[in-house]
Design a protein around this motif. Structure first.
Motif, PDB file in Angstrom:
ATOM      1  N   LEU A  24      33.787  43.064  48.934  1.00 10.61           N
ATOM      2  CA  LEU A  24      33.280  42.109  47.955  1.00 10.61           C
ATOM      3  C   LEU A  24      31.791  42.295  47.710  1.00 10.61           C
ATOM      4  O   LEU A  24      31.302  42.086  46.586  1.00 10.61           O
ATOM      5  N   HIS A  25      31.065  42.686  48.762  1.00 14.74           N
ATOM      6  CA  HIS A  25      29.639  42.936  48.598  1.00 14.74           C
ATOM      7  C   HIS A  25      29.390  44.126  47.674  1.00 14.74           C
ATOM      8  O   HIS A  25      28.417  44.137  46.910  1.00 14.74           O
ATOM      9  N   ARG A  26      30.265  45.125  47.742  1.00 16.58           N
ATOM     10  CA  ARG A  26      30.102  46.302  46.882  1.00 16.58           C
ATOM     11  C   ARG A  26      30.611  46.062  45.464  1.00 16.58           C
ATOM     12  O   ARG A  26      30.311  46.845  44.568  1.00 16.58           O
ATOM     13  N   HIS A  27      31.389  45.006  45.236  1.00 13.04           N
ATOM     14  CA  HIS A  27      31.965  44.726  43.918  1.00 13.04           C
ATOM     15  C   HIS A  27      31.583  43.304  43.494  1.00 13.04           C
ATOM     16  O   HIS A  27      32.346  42.348  43.719  1.00 13.04           O
ATOM     17  N   PRO A  28      30.407  43.136  42.889  1.00 11.27           N
ATOM     18  CA  PRO A  28      29.959  41.786  42.491  1.00 11.27           C
ATOM     19  C   PRO A  28      30.898  41.109  41.499  1.00 11.27           C
ATOM     20  O   PRO A  28      31.077  39.893  41.545  1.00 11.27           O
TER      21      PRO A  28
END
Length: 301
Positions: A24-28
């Motif tokens: 989730l951090h890599r895909h805002p």
């Protein structure tokens, strides 16, 4: 023992929850979608879904013999509303009441909001805002029935106007008066917020350049006030257009759209026709919102 604890902590840190958080951090965009999924689902099902059911049922009819709903699309309900003079009159009266309430609230709210934003000391502004919000904490019915007592024959309003029967009594005027009182805070607050954003230096500069109060109001204040008034009118107009409780309490024999919707739900048990009547305020507000969208009023909300 410490070695085992460290290994366990490392293995736990690479578990499914850790990997999901990293993804989730890599895909805002996915993170934003997950955060908005619940409110969007609620909006789509509870709000837009109910409106869809309302519009759909407006095309149904009721069997006059059995009283059962006939779920076959037809324009009979809308044809009756358009062709019957009674419903046209009630619609125009409802729009007139909503316009009158909006104008009364704007006339009262403008000087009040200007005093709060530009004249009152900062310490008093917070108290005035609380005073404006306080009536909203009271029950709608309590306020409406309080006005019913005041407007009754021989009540306080009659006494202030000089005698029994001199007051407006119950009717259209009383309805406009009560609705104007109920929705006044929704007009004051947007105007106050708009005027509070107006720098005092602009007013001082206008005065230094020789502009009188009228010219300052037209050239400096009015461009800020108009969008704020329109923003407040969205509340006062829409709330007055669909109201039926105040009309029931102080309206006497006055009939508005809300009364007709309630009557067809209750005694007549004609839900499809009530749904067709209920679409009138919705369509009017859609047209109104489209009309005011270019004024910048929606940014004041």
């Amino acid at each position: 023992m410490s070695l085992l604890s460290t290994d366990a902590g490392r293995s736990g840190s690479s578990g499914p929850a850790r990997r999901l958080a990293a993804w989730l951090h890599r895909h805002p965009s996915a993170r934003l979608s997950a955060l908005l999924s619940a409110p969007v689902l609620w909006l789509g099902v509870a709000y837009l879904g109910s409106l869809a059911v309302l519009f759909l049922s407006a095309f149904w009819t009721v069997n006059s013999f059995t009283g059962e709903v006939v779920r076959q699309p037809t324009l009979d309900n809308f044809r009756t509303i358009v062709t019957d003079a009674v419903y046209r009159t009630v619609t125009l009266r409802s729009i007139g009441v909503a316009v009158a309430v909006t104008l009364v609230d704007a006339a009262i709210a403008l000087p009040m909001a200007f005093f709060m934003a530009k004249v009152a000391a900062p310490r008093w502004r917070r108290l005035l805002v609380v005073a404006i919000l306080t009536p909203l904490w009271a029950s709608y019915l309590v306020k409406a029935y309080a006005w019913r007592v005041m407007l009754a024959n021989g009540g306080p309003v009659d006494w202030l106007l000089g005698g029994d029967g001199n007051g407006p009594g119950y009717g259209l005027t009383a309805t406009i008066l009560v609705l104007s009182y109920l929705w006044l805070p929704y007009m004051i607050l947007p105007i106050y917020a708009g005027l509070e954003r107006l720098p005092d230096s602009l007013l001082d500069a206008s005065a230094d350049l020789g502009a009188r109060a009228g010219r300052t109001f037209r050239s400096v204040v009015l461009p800020i006030v108009v969008p704020a008034v329109v923003a407040g009118s969205i509340f006062t107009f829409s709330l007055s257009l669909g109201d039926y409780i105040a009309v029931q309490i102080v309206g006497g024999k006055t009939q508005l759209i809300g009364n007709l919707v309630y009557a067809n739900i209750g005694a007549a048990n004609n839900l499809p026709f009530s749904a067709a009547l209920a679409t009138i305020p919705v369509l009017i507000m859609v047209v109104y919102l489209v009309a005011v969208r270019r004024s910048g009023a929606l940014e004041e909300l």
